[in-house]
Motif scaffolding. Structure first.
Motif, mmCIF file in Angstrom:
data_model
loop_
_atom_site.group_PDB
_atom_site.id
_atom_site.type_symbol
_atom_site.label_atom_id
_atom_site.label_comp_id
_atom_site.label_asym_id
_atom_site.label_seq_id
_atom_site.Cartn_x
_atom_site.Cartn_y
_atom_site.Cartn_z
ATOM 1 N N THR A 234 4.801 6.652 -12.590
ATOM 2 C CA THR A 234 4.719 7.017 -11.175
ATOM 3 C C THR A 234 3.437 7.753 -10.782
ATOM 4 O O THR A 234 2.870 7.485 -9.710
ATOM 5 N N LEU A 235 2.975 8.679 -11.598
ATOM 6 C CA LEU A 235 1.916 9.593 -11.155
ATOM 7 C C LEU A 235 0.508 9.003 -11.083
ATOM 8 O O LEU A 235 -0.216 9.285 -10.113
ATOM 9 N N PRO A 236 0.047 8.227 -12.058
ATOM 10 C CA PRO A 236 -1.347 7.758 -11.978
ATOM 11 C C PRO A 236 -1.680 7.020 -10.685
ATOM 12 O O PRO A 236 -2.770 7.189 -10.130
ATOM 13 N N LYS A 237 -0.739 6.208 -10.177
ATOM 14 C CA LYS A 237 -1.035 5.433 -8.969
ATOM 15 C C LYS A 237 -1.150 6.321 -7.737
ATOM 16 O O LYS A 237 -2.074 6.150 -6.921
ATOM 17 N N ILE A 238 -0.257 7.286 -7.576
ATOM 18 C CA ILE A 238 -0.320 8.149 -6.398
ATOM 19 C C ILE A 238 -1.520 9.102 -6.496
ATOM 20 O O ILE A 238 -2.120 9.467 -5.478
ATOM 21 N N ILE A 239 -1.897 9.486 -7.710
ATOM 22 C CA ILE A 239 -3.105 10.299 -7.887
ATOM 23 C C ILE A 239 -4.334 9.500 -7.452
ATOM 24 O O ILE A 239 -5.208 10.002 -6.738
ATOM 25 N N ALA A 240 -4.399 8.232 -7.880
ATOM 26 C CA ALA A 240 -5.520 7.373 -7.488
ATOM 27 C C ALA A 240 -5.545 7.155 -5.986
ATOM 28 O O ALA A 240 -6.619 7.080 -5.373
ATOM 29 N N ARG A 241 -4.348 7.091 -5.377
ATOM 30 C CA ARG A 241 -4.282 6.872 -3.934
ATOM 31 C C ARG A 241 -4.947 8.024 -3.177
ATOM 32 O O ARG A 241 -5.659 7.833 -2.191
ATOM 33 N N TYR A 242 -4.704 9.265 -3.635
ATOM 34 C CA TYR A 242 -5.255 10.416 -2.922
ATOM 35 C C TYR A 242 -6.675 10.776 -3.352
ATOM 36 O O TYR A 242 -7.407 11.400 -2.599
ATOM 37 N N TRP A 243 -7.054 10.401 -4.547
ATOM 38 C CA TRP A 243 -8.407 10.725 -4.998
ATOM 39 C C TRP A 243 -9.440 9.695 -4.538
ATOM 40 O O TRP A 243 -10.569 10.027 -4.209
ATOM 41 N N SER A 244 -9.063 8.418 -4.554
ATOM 42 C CA SER A 244 -10.046 7.372 -4.257
ATOM 43 C C SER A 244 -9.536 6.319 -3.287
ATOM 44 O O SER A 244 -10.118 5.231 -3.198
ATOM 45 N N GLN A 245 -8.434 6.626 -2.578
ATOM 46 C CA GLN A 245 -7.852 5.687 -1.614
ATOM 47 C C GLN A 245 -7.418 4.378 -2.261
ATOM 48 O O GLN A 245 -7.316 3.345 -1.595
ATOM 49 N N PHE B 194 0.860 -1.190 0.000
ATOM 50 C CA PHE B 194 0.000 0.000 0.000
ATOM 51 C C PHE B 194 0.892 1.233 0.000
ATOM 52 O O PHE B 194 1.732 1.406 0.881
ATOM 53 N N ILE B 195 0.717 2.067 -1.010
ATOM 54 C CA ILE B 195 1.515 3.286 -1.147
ATOM 55 C C ILE B 195 0.927 4.373 -0.256
ATOM 56 O O ILE B 195 -0.206 4.833 -0.457
ATOM 57 N N ILE B 196 1.700 4.789 0.722
ATOM 58 C CA ILE B 196 1.250 5.797 1.687
ATOM 59 C C ILE B 196 1.326 7.197 1.096
ATOM 60 O O ILE B 196 0.439 8.030 1.290
ATOM 61 N N GLY B 197 2.395 7.486 0.365
ATOM 62 C CA GLY B 197 2.620 8.852 -0.096
ATOM 63 C C GLY B 197 3.284 9.657 0.999
ATOM 64 O O GLY B 197 4.289 9.246 1.578
ATOM 65 N N PHE B 198 2.704 10.801 1.323
ATOM 66 C CA PHE B 198 3.216 11.654 2.404
ATOM 67 C C PHE B 198 2.589 11.203 3.725
ATOM 68 O O PHE B 198 1.385 11.396 3.936
ATOM 69 N N ILE C 222 6.371 3.989 2.422
ATOM 70 C CA ILE C 222 6.405 5.419 2.769
ATOM 71 C C ILE C 222 7.057 6.168 1.616
ATOM 72 O O ILE C 222 8.211 6.601 1.676
ATOM 73 N N HIS C 223 6.329 6.292 0.551
ATOM 74 C CA HIS C 223 6.808 6.988 -0.642
ATOM 75 C C HIS C 223 5.612 7.155 -1.560
ATOM 76 O O HIS C 223 4.528 6.610 -1.309
ATOM 77 N N CYS C 224 5.810 7.908 -2.649
ATOM 78 C CA CYS C 224 4.735 8.091 -3.623
ATOM 79 C C CYS C 224 4.781 7.047 -4.729
ATOM 80 O O CYS C 224 3.893 7.013 -5.584
ATOM 81 N N TYR C 225 5.819 6.243 -4.747
ATOM 82 C CA TYR C 225 5.915 5.140 -5.707
ATOM 83 C C TYR C 225 6.900 4.109 -5.160
ATOM 84 O O TYR C 225 7.596 4.355 -4.169
ATOM 85 N N CYS C 226 6.943 2.956 -5.782
ATOM 86 C CA CYS C 226 7.837 1.883 -5.344
ATOM 87 C C CYS C 226 9.243 2.144 -5.880
ATOM 88 O O CYS C 226 9.430 2.232 -7.098
ATOM 89 N N ASP C 227 10.201 2.284 -4.989
ATOM 90 C CA ASP C 227 11.597 2.330 -5.393
ATOM 91 C C ASP C 227 12.383 1.340 -4.541
ATOM 92 O O ASP C 227 11.839 0.698 -3.642
ATOM 93 N N HIS C 228 13.658 1.193 -4.823
ATOM 94 C CA HIS C 228 14.440 0.139 -4.187
ATOM 95 C C HIS C 228 14.496 0.301 -2.673
ATOM 96 O O HIS C 228 14.292 -0.662 -1.915
ATOM 97 N N ILE C 229 14.754 1.510 -2.203
ATOM 98 C CA ILE C 229 14.885 1.735 -0.762
ATOM 99 C C ILE C 229 13.569 1.484 -0.044
ATOM 100 O O ILE C 229 13.510 0.794 0.977
#
Length: 321
Positions: free
Chosen positions: A78-89, A13-17, A176-183
């Protein structure tokens, strides 16, 4: 037991901020959506100008074309998923899809690094060896170098995914990020991360710093060549030919180098500030690069103004008739 059989997590689950209050979700989603739309439209405008104007079919613009494609694909990754996260959970992303996104995030970042190196080489030859430029730099050479860049850039991200995917993930699935990266992914693994983090960090540094070393050498040589020009007007004219490229390179490298240096000297940021800085240097260049191409590059600016003037003339003619 194999590592992949130890994982109990089936999705992330992508948290974002993490510190963002729910009442601001809609605002952030709107801002990110506007950034994405502007990025797509601005890069599409340059692509349309490039395709329809034969005068732009030159090595420099073929290099920019690679940046346009890479920037659009990175933003789309990167952007469509984090946009969907904040618009529609809708922040849930499958286990495999997260690693696919991680691969493309690092892949397009590596492509940009190599393409900026090609850009610096082009400007180095144009200014330091202007009489031999047409003999050395050609559309064919740039095409070959671009293909090599897109192929070589696959290596490090692929190694990251191959090493990170089999790790056991059995704790939190919150990224704890807006997209999946290695860290952000490997910190969730139920194992010692050091054995995987240090090789990945070293590989990332090679991709980042080796091209940067050649870029710095190129532009130092360019500055030396410029200062050898007798007149101030001649110096300014020569520098103007690489100003757009220098701005683009600075937007890509300076924030990244700052973040890496800050972490090494012990400067810490809150999670929200760290993510905001990463998003800034990840999303700002794809959005503003087309403006730099169009406003700081004479041929692109002239082509754009000619097309706008032609469209205005057609509209006036239609009104009169």
């Amino acid at each position: 037991m194999l590592a992949e059989n130890q994982s109990s997590i089936t999705d992330f689950f992508i948290i974002g901020f993490p510190g963002l209050l729910p009442r601001y979700y809609g605002l952030i989603a709107t801002v990110l959506c506007l950034i994405y739309v502007f990025t797509i439209l601005a890069n599409a405008i340059f692509l349309a100008i490039f395709i329809t104007d034969q005068k732009l079919h030159k090595p420099m613009y073929f290099i920019i074309l690679n940046l346009v494609v890479s920037d659009v694909l990175f933003s789309t990754t990167t952007l469509p998923k984090i946009i969907a996260r904040y618009w529609s959970q809708a922040g849930t992303i499958s286990f495999t899809a997260c690693f696919v996104q991680m691969y493309f995030v690092h892949y397009f970042g590596s492509v940009n690094s190599f393409v900026l190196l090609i850009m610096a080489i082009d400007r180095y030859v144009a200014i330091c060896n202007p009489l031999r430029y047409s003999n050395i730099i050609s559309n064919f050479l740039i095409s070959i170098l671009s293909i090599i860049s897109w192929v070589i850039a696959k290596i490090v991200p692929l190694m990251m995914v191959i090493r990170a995917y089999p790790l056991p993930y059995c704790a939190s699935n919150s990224i704890i990020h807006c997209y999946c990266d290695h860290i952000s992914i490997t910190t969730l693994a139920c194992t010692d991360r050091a054995a995987y983090a240090y090789p990945a960090f070293a590989s990332a540094m090679v991709v980042l710093l080796v091209p940067l070393a050649f870029i710095l050498f190129s532009y130092c040589s360019i500055l030396v060549a410029v200062f050898k020009i007798a007149t101030t007007q001649g110096r300014l004219k020569t520098l103007s030919t690489c100003s757009a490229q220098l701005i683009i390179i600075s937007l890509y490298y300076l924030p990244r180098c700052f973040m890496y240096m800050a972490s090494n000297v012990g400067i810490t940021f809150s999670p929200d500030l760290r993510i905001a800085i990463i998003m800034l240097y990840s999303l700002f260049p794809p959005m503003v690069n087309p403006l730099i191409y169009c406003l700081r590059t004479k041929e692109v600016k002239e082509s754009l103004f000619q097309k706008l003037k032609k469209r205005v003339d057609i509209q006036k003619a239609n009104v009169l008739t």
